[in-house]
Design a protein around this motif. Structure first.
Motif, PDB file in Angstrom:
ATOM      1  N   GLY A   9       0.700  -1.452  -0.342  1.00  0.00           N
ATOM      2  CA  GLY A   9      -0.264  -0.182  -0.269  1.00  0.00           C
ATOM      3  C   GLY A   9       0.782   1.616  -0.229  1.00  0.00           C
ATOM      4  O   GLY A   9       0.457   2.747  -0.443  1.00  0.00           O
ATOM      5  N   LEU A  10       2.330   1.013   0.432  1.00  0.00           N
ATOM      6  CA  LEU A  10       2.993   2.677   0.378  1.00  0.00           C
ATOM      7  C   LEU A  10       2.855   3.482  -0.733  1.00  0.00           C
ATOM      8  O   LEU A  10       2.949   4.368  -0.937  1.00  0.00           O
ATOM      9  CB  LEU A  10       3.732   2.409   1.620  1.00  0.00           C
ATOM     10  CG  LEU A  10       5.171   3.668   2.118  1.00  0.00           C
ATOM     11  CD1 LEU A  10       4.092   5.165   2.476  1.00  0.00           C
ATOM     12  CD2 LEU A  10       5.838   3.072   2.565  1.00  0.00           C
ATOM     13  N   LEU A 152       0.134   4.070   5.090  1.00  0.00           N
ATOM     14  CA  LEU A 152      -1.124   3.440   5.349  1.00  0.00           C
ATOM     15  C   LEU A 152      -1.021   1.771   5.516  1.00  0.00           C
ATOM     16  O   LEU A 152      -2.301   1.289   4.914  1.00  0.00           O
ATOM     17  CB  LEU A 152      -1.653   4.090   4.289  1.00  0.00           C
ATOM     18  CG  LEU A 152      -2.815   5.342   4.385  1.00  0.00           C
ATOM     19  CD1 LEU A 152      -3.106   5.993   3.078  1.00  0.00           C
ATOM     20  CD2 LEU A 152      -3.653   5.735   5.463  1.00  0.00           C
ATOM     21  N   ASP A 153      -0.116   1.567   5.494  1.00  0.00           N
ATOM     22  CA  ASP A 153       0.132   0.220   5.507  1.00  0.00           C
ATOM     23  C   ASP A 153      -0.926  -0.542   6.161  1.00  0.00           C
ATOM     24  O   ASP A 153      -0.937  -1.568   6.444  1.00  0.00           O
ATOM     25  CB  ASP A 153       1.874  -0.495   5.557  1.00  0.00           C
ATOM     26  CG  ASP A 153       2.702  -0.400   4.305  1.00  0.00           C
ATOM     27  OD1 ASP A 153       1.667   0.197   3.531  1.00  0.00           O
ATOM     28  OD2 ASP A 153       3.689  -0.232   4.698  1.00  0.00           O
ATOM     29  N   ALA A 154      -0.768   0.338   7.356  1.00  0.00           N
ATOM     30  CA  ALA A 154      -2.339  -0.603   8.456  1.00  0.00           C
ATOM     31  C   ALA A 154      -3.590  -0.909   8.284  1.00  0.00           C
ATOM     32  O   ALA A 154      -3.930  -1.026   8.774  1.00  0.00           O
ATOM     33  CB  ALA A 154      -1.512   0.130  10.081  1.00  0.00           C
ATOM     34  N   GLY A 170       0.381  15.583   5.126  1.00  0.00           N
ATOM     35  CA  GLY A 170       1.063  13.839   6.981  1.00  0.00           C
ATOM     36  C   GLY A 170      -0.543  13.465   7.245  1.00  0.00           C
ATOM     37  O   GLY A 170      -0.508  13.431   8.642  1.00  0.00           O
ATOM     38  N   ALA A 171      -1.238  13.863   6.273  1.00  0.00           N
ATOM     39  CA  ALA A 171      -2.620  13.874   6.488  1.00  0.00           C
ATOM     40  C   ALA A 171      -3.505  12.769   5.189  1.00  0.00           C
ATOM     41  O   ALA A 171      -3.203  12.397   4.033  1.00  0.00           O
ATOM     42  CB  ALA A 171      -3.725  14.442   6.848  1.00  0.00           C
ATOM     43  N   ILE A 172      -3.803  11.417   6.286  1.00  0.00           N
ATOM     44  CA  ILE A 172      -4.634  10.367   5.045  1.00  0.00           C
ATOM     45  C   ILE A 172      -5.960  11.709   4.930  1.00  0.00           C
ATOM     46  O   ILE A 172      -6.394  12.002   5.145  1.00  0.00           O
ATOM     47  CB  ILE A 172      -5.328   9.519   5.640  1.00  0.00           C
ATOM     48  CG1 ILE A 172      -4.433   9.175   6.874  1.00  0.00           C
ATOM     49  CG2 ILE A 172      -6.364   8.911   4.544  1.00  0.00           C
ATOM     50  CD1 ILE A 172      -5.109   7.977   7.169  1.00  0.00           C
ATOM     51  N   GLN A 173      -5.939  11.622   2.882  1.00  0.00           N
ATOM     52  CA  GLN A 173      -6.799  12.471   2.766  1.00  0.00           C
ATOM     53  C   GLN A 173      -8.088  11.181   1.954  1.00  0.00           C
ATOM     54  O   GLN A 173      -7.975  10.436   0.678  1.00  0.00           O
ATOM     55  CB  GLN A 173      -6.482  13.244   1.934  1.00  0.00           C
ATOM     56  CG  GLN A 173      -8.124  14.245   1.517  1.00  0.00           C
ATOM     57  CD  GLN A 173      -7.501  15.674   0.795  1.00  0.00           C
ATOM     58  OE1 GLN A 173      -7.566  16.009   1.228  1.00  0.00           O
ATOM     59  NE2 GLN A 173      -8.379  15.785  -1.143  1.00  0.00           N
ATOM     60  N   VAL A 174      -9.231  11.167   1.870  1.00  0.00           N
ATOM     61  CA  VAL A 174     -10.323  10.859   1.535  1.00  0.00           C
ATOM     62  C   VAL A 174      -9.996  10.737   0.075  1.00  0.00           C
ATOM     63  O   VAL A 174     -10.136  12.325  -0.965  1.00  0.00           O
ATOM     64  CB  VAL A 174     -11.946  10.672   1.891  1.00  0.00           C
ATOM     65  CG1 VAL A 174     -12.513   9.514   0.780  1.00  0.00           C
ATOM     66  CG2 VAL A 174     -12.010  10.354   3.198  1.00  0.00           C
ATOM     67  N   VAL A 175      -9.695   9.622  -1.189  1.00  0.00           N
ATOM     68  CA  VAL A 175      -9.907   9.545  -2.091  1.00  0.00           C
ATOM     69  C   VAL A 175     -11.572   9.086  -2.332  1.00  0.00           C
ATOM     70  O   VAL A 175     -11.822   7.606  -2.912  1.00  0.00           O
ATOM     71  CB  VAL A 175      -8.724   9.633  -2.775  1.00  0.00           C
ATOM     72  CG1 VAL A 175      -8.886   9.347  -4.339  1.00  0.00           C
ATOM     73  CG2 VAL A 175      -7.251  10.016  -2.440  1.00  0.00           C
TER      74      VAL A 175
END
Length: 329
Positions: A9-10, A152-154, A170-175
């Motif tokens: 995933g990374l 996001l490997d988890a 440094g933040a996850i953003q919904v795609v």
């Protein structure tokens, strides 16, 4: 304390980091949006003599051509508002002149007046920095880090597919898969943890954009799921009543005790204590704090799971997440 590593995933996430995703607005462009606190000046009678506090919340609506203004005795409580209004405004000037209230929001500190029990009474309000008490909290010793800003490997999409959401600053953003261009590329959809976890203390930070052209369930919508227990709603519910489908609720089951949803663009926090059933017939016990306010206290919910996955929802909106960790108890 290292994040979970799976080696999957990374690379894909790094490729998507520069993808065409919605860019967040600059908070400096909305200097009046958010929380205000202050006091009535020398009230003569009534509740305000003993408790002279007054507060306000401002947020752009109708595409940004108007502002919703709520003036109330106290922030983040079940307080009956003094005034609720939607007025034509700019991001630099919001003027209220109705229902006995007169005030112009144009600086970080304002002075206004209102008819308080038939007497003209002045008040002062100062813009307040929104900062939940657990914002930026570091994981304790022995915690499992689900996202630290780098990987996001988890996480995975359903069925083990590598995550197609992006990492932005440094933040996850919904795609979102609900957008045609993303769907055609096979991007988007909910993400879930690759592992299951037992009873835990859980921390997550999130924020939503302004989206002044949207309302209701189409504004800042996502969700936090614990398998077999249900969805804790994420939604831009700032200044709304706090119904059972709004932020802090167990979606369409149990409303939050108070509407603790913060203003757009501000980082917010969920801190959750989850105790899973120990024996057949037991219920899960959940305490939820939204931005430091307890919105569910030792709530008992049906649950058969001995371990749960955690899911973040792709509804459609570009909600962001960061600093996600848990400590199993």
């Amino acid at each position: 304390m290292e994040p979970i590593k799976t080696g999957l995933g990374l690379g894909l996430c790094l490729l998507l980091a520069n993808a065409a995703v919605a860019q967040y607005e600059n908070p400096a462009d909305y200097p009046l949006m958010g929380d205000w606190t202050g006091k009535w000046i020398d009230p003569k009678d009534g509740h305000e003599v003993a408790h002279p506090e007054i507060a306000a919340q401002l947020v752009p609506v109708q595409g940004g051509s108007h502002y919703r203004v709520v003036i109330l005795p106290e922030l983040y409580n079940r307080a009956e508002p003094y005034l609720e209004a939607v007025v034509a405004a700019t991001h630099d000037k919001v003027e209220i002149k109705q229902n006995g209230f007169e005030v112009v929001f144009a600086d970080a500190k304002v002075r206004g007046k209102a008819e308080l029990r038939g007497k003209t009474t002045e008040f002062e309000l100062t813009k307040r920095v929104f900062a939940p008490p657990s914002l930026g909290m570091k994981p304790p010793a022995g915690a499992t880090v689900l996202f630290d800003g780098s990987s996001l490997d988890a996480w995975q999409h359903t069925g083990g597919k590598a995550v197609t959401w992006s990492i932005e600053d440094g933040a996850i953003q919904v795609v979102s898969k609900h957008k045609k261009a993303n769907s055609e590329k096979g991007w988007g959809g909910d993400i879930e943890t690759r592992s299951k976890f037992g009873s835990m203390r859980f921390h997550l930070e999130f924020r939503y954009p302004v989206e002044a052209d949207k309302s209701g369930q189409m504004r800042g919508n996502s969700g936090l799921f614990f398998t077999g227990i249900g969805e804790i709603q994420i939604l831009n519910s700032y200044t709304t009543p706090g119904y059972w489908n709004e932020c802090g609720a167990f979606y369409k089951r149990i409303p939050a005790t108070v509407n603790a949803a913060g203003p757009p663009l501000a980082w917010q926090t969920y801190d959750i204590d989850l105790e899973l059933p120990k024996a057949e017939g037991d219920k899960a016990v959940v305490t939820v704090r939204l931005n430091g306010r307890t919105v569910h206290n030792k709530l008992e919910l049906p649950c058969k799971a001995k371990a749960v996955e955690i899911t973040l929802q792709d509804h459609i909106n570009p909600v962001q997440f960061r600093n996600i960790w848990l400590k199993e108890e």
